[in-house]
Design an enzyme around this catalytic site. Structure first.
Site, short mmCIF file in Angstrom:
data_model
loop_
_atom_site.label_atom_id
_atom_site.label_comp_id
_atom_site.label_asym_id
_atom_site.label_seq_id
_atom_site.Cartn_x
_atom_site.Cartn_y
_atom_site.Cartn_z
CB SER A 1 16.48 -4.20 53.09
OG SER A 1 17.82 -4.62 52.88
CG LEU B 1 12.28 -6.11 51.25
CD1 LEU B 1 11.45 -4.87 51.56
CD2 LEU B 1 13.45 -5.75 50.35
CG ASP B 2 18.43 -8.96 53.58
OD1 ASP B 2 18.05 -10.13 53.61
OD2 ASP B 2 19.23 -8.51 52.75
CG LEU B 3 16.23 -7.06 61.02
CD1 LEU B 3 14.80 -7.45 61.38
CD2 LEU B 3 17.19 -7.60 62.08
#
Length: 199
Positions: free
Chosen positions: A50, A46-48
């Protein structure tokens, strides 16, 4: 050998790894700040910026099976976007949009009838009084870099907040955020582990 499986509700601004060697390491947290279990790794990322569901395990076979694009397991996201998407825009998301020269795979996209009950984000998203927002539910079977954000931006509705709420494993098993507060994790149940071990 008994493998470990952990389900974690990742907060905003937490890196999806246990170490951070970047110059920004003092400005963000890692998984180590929440989980003290050795030798487990996240299945996908998961992106930073998100939030949401993250599965971690020390089973390399399961990690490969769930990350391999050819198996196309579904992942469901709630995305808060700027403005109110039209039915035509949602159909575009479902049929695929062009990102970096390549069309995304077919997806499902719908508007949530009301704002979901979620813990507030820290820091909160930027609100602009003259621009309404809407919540979408998107289910994808691929995991390209920042895909949901790029998909909604491509049709003119930038994502403000993004939460992964479900990971489909098999017809019998989907993992969800149910029972978890932000920053919490749980071990999988015996029946959930059995299904993963049998993949």
């Amino acid at each position: 050998m008994k493998y470990k499986y952990i389900l974690f509700y990742k907060p905003y601004n937490v890196l999806c790894q246990f170490t951070d060697d970047s110059p920004h390491k003092n400005q963000r947290q890692t998984l180590k700040d929440y989980i003290n279990i050795p030798y487990i790794y996240s299945v996908g990322r998961l992106d930073l910026d998100s939030e949401g569901l993250l599965l971690l395990t020390d089973n390399p076979r399961v990690k490969h099976r769930l990350c391999e694009p050819s198996f196309a397991h579904p992942r469901t996201y709630w995305a808060q976007v700027e403005n109110i998407p039209t039915a035509k825009s949602l159909k575009q998301l479902e049929e695929g949009v062009i990102i970096k020269g390549k069309k995304t795979k077919k997806a499902t996209a719908s508007m949530l009838k009301s704002e979901p009950e979620l813990p507030p984000r820290n820091p909160p998203i930027r609100y602009r009084q003259n621009i309404p927002t809407a919540w979408l539910e998107l289910t994808l079977t691929e995991g390209r870099n920042r895909q949901v954000r790029r998909m909604t931006a491509a049709i003119g509705y930038p994502t403000l907040r993004l939460i992964r709420v479900k990971i489909g494993i098999t017809q019998q098993l989907s993992l969800t955020l149910q029972g978890l507060n932000i920053g919490e994790y749980r071990e999988l149940t015996t029946s959930e582990i059995k299904i993963l071990d049998n993949l």
